[in-house]
Design a protein around this motif. Structure first.
Motif, PDB file in Angstrom:
ATOM      1  N   ASN A 135      83.266  31.636   1.782  1.00 31.43           N
ATOM      2  CA  ASN A 135      83.888  32.364   0.683  1.00 31.43           C
ATOM      3  C   ASN A 135      84.382  31.456  -0.449  1.00 31.43           C
ATOM      4  O   ASN A 135      84.683  31.931  -1.531  1.00 31.43           O
ATOM      5  CB  ASN A 135      85.008  33.294   1.154  1.00 31.43           C
ATOM      6  CG  ASN A 135      85.225  34.414   0.156  1.00 31.43           C
ATOM      7  OD1 ASN A 135      84.275  35.002  -0.343  1.00 31.43           O
ATOM      8  ND2 ASN A 135      86.465  34.691  -0.161  1.00 31.43           N
TER       9      ASN A 135
ATOM     10  N   ARG B 268      81.438  29.661  -5.236  1.00 32.32           N
ATOM     11  CA  ARG B 268      81.574  30.349  -6.518  1.00 32.32           C
ATOM     12  C   ARG B 268      83.003  30.826  -6.803  1.00 32.32           C
ATOM     13  O   ARG B 268      83.256  31.397  -7.856  1.00 32.32           O
ATOM     14  CB  ARG B 268      80.599  31.530  -6.645  1.00 32.32           C
ATOM     15  CG  ARG B 268      79.125  31.218  -6.509  1.00 32.32           C
ATOM     16  CD  ARG B 268      78.517  30.458  -7.656  1.00 32.32           C
ATOM     17  NE  ARG B 268      78.673  31.054  -8.952  1.00 32.32           N
ATOM     18  CZ  ARG B 268      77.747  31.719  -9.602  1.00 32.32           C
ATOM     19  NH1 ARG B 268      76.569  31.902  -9.073  1.00 32.32           N
ATOM     20  NH2 ARG B 268      77.991  32.178 -10.806  1.00 32.32           N
TER      21      ARG B 268
ATOM     22  N   TRP C 142      83.478  36.877  -7.496  1.00 34.41           N
ATOM     23  CA  TRP C 142      82.751  36.376  -6.335  1.00 34.41           C
ATOM     24  C   TRP C 142      83.562  36.415  -5.053  1.00 34.41           C
ATOM     25  O   TRP C 142      83.005  36.346  -3.952  1.00 34.41           O
ATOM     26  CB  TRP C 142      82.284  34.944  -6.595  1.00 34.41           C
ATOM     27  CG  TRP C 142      81.138  34.905  -7.530  1.00 34.41           C
ATOM     28  CD1 TRP C 142      81.165  34.639  -8.866  1.00 34.41           C
ATOM     29  CD2 TRP C 142      79.775  35.170  -7.212  1.00 34.41           C
ATOM     30  NE1 TRP C 142      79.901  34.727  -9.398  1.00 34.41           N
ATOM     31  CE2 TRP C 142      79.028  35.049  -8.392  1.00 34.41           C
ATOM     32  CE3 TRP C 142      79.110  35.517  -6.029  1.00 34.41           C
ATOM     33  CZ2 TRP C 142      77.658  35.249  -8.430  1.00 34.41           C
ATOM     34  CZ3 TRP C 142      77.738  35.710  -6.070  1.00 34.41           C
ATOM     35  CH2 TRP C 142      77.035  35.577  -7.261  1.00 34.41           C
TER      36      TRP C 142
ATOM     37  N   LYS D 276      82.475  38.406  -1.670  1.00 35.35           N
ATOM     38  CA  LYS D 276      81.089  38.883  -1.654  1.00 35.35           C
ATOM     39  C   LYS D 276      80.358  38.278  -0.454  1.00 35.35           C
ATOM     40  O   LYS D 276      80.465  37.080  -0.209  1.00 35.35           O
ATOM     41  CB  LYS D 276      80.362  38.517  -2.938  1.00 35.35           C
ATOM     42  CG  LYS D 276      80.743  39.386  -4.102  1.00 35.35           C
ATOM     43  CD  LYS D 276      79.788  39.235  -5.245  1.00 35.35           C
ATOM     44  CE  LYS D 276      80.172  40.199  -6.336  1.00 35.35           C
ATOM     45  NZ  LYS D 276      79.246  40.161  -7.441  1.00 35.35           N
TER      46      LYS D 276
ATOM     47  N   LYS E 251      76.968  34.573   0.374  1.00 38.58           N
ATOM     48  CA  LYS E 251      77.079  33.497  -0.610  1.00 38.58           C
ATOM     49  C   LYS E 251      76.503  32.177  -0.113  1.00 38.58           C
ATOM     50  O   LYS E 251      76.292  31.266  -0.900  1.00 38.58           O
ATOM     51  CB  LYS E 251      78.540  33.296  -1.032  1.00 38.58           C
ATOM     52  CG  LYS E 251      79.080  34.494  -1.783  1.00 38.58           C
ATOM     53  CD  LYS E 251      80.339  34.231  -2.562  1.00 38.58           C
ATOM     54  CE  LYS E 251      81.485  33.684  -1.823  1.00 38.58           C
ATOM     55  NZ  LYS E 251      82.691  33.518  -2.639  1.00 38.58           N
TER      56      LYS E 251
END
Length: 110
Positions: free
Chosen positions: A8, A11, A93, A96, A99
């Motif tokens: 996580n 980004r 981001w 999400k 990733k």
């Protein structure tokens, strides 16, 4: 035991964790941070500071697949000892799924 930065962070790269680390064991890549496992003193102050909740102890199952990536890139990327600015779209981001495929092995700027 050490702490591990996981998916996580990609980004999001908030860097609040860097600000509280007493031993400067964070290293910066193009789109995420990692922790050098031999420098981490297992104090745990970084974990609650991560807004993306991307840091876990290496004993946590969520850290397992990321531990080797942290070890590898912490020897290749520059050390980060001060909090920088997160990406402008970091909140978009955060959380999400999927990733991992966006991971960039290029070093970041400290």
């Amino acid at each position: 035991m050490t702490y591990v930065v996981t998916e996580n962070c990609i980004r999001c790269k908030y860097m609040d964790c860097v600000e509280v680390c007493p031993v400067d064991c964070f290293y910066v890549g193009a789109n995420m941070l990692v922790i050098h496992p031999d420098e981490c003193i297992d104090c745990g102050v970084c974990e609650p500071e991560c807004p993306a909740e991307a840091i876990f102890p290496d004993s946590d199952d969520r850290a397992t697949e990321w531990a080797e990536l942290n070890r590898t890139y912490s020897t290749q990327w520059p050390n980060m000892s001060r909090k920088g600015e997160p990406p402008a779209d970091a909140k978009e981001w955060d959380g999400k799924p999927g990733k991992k495929e966006l991971f960039d092995p290029a070093p970041g700027e400290a």
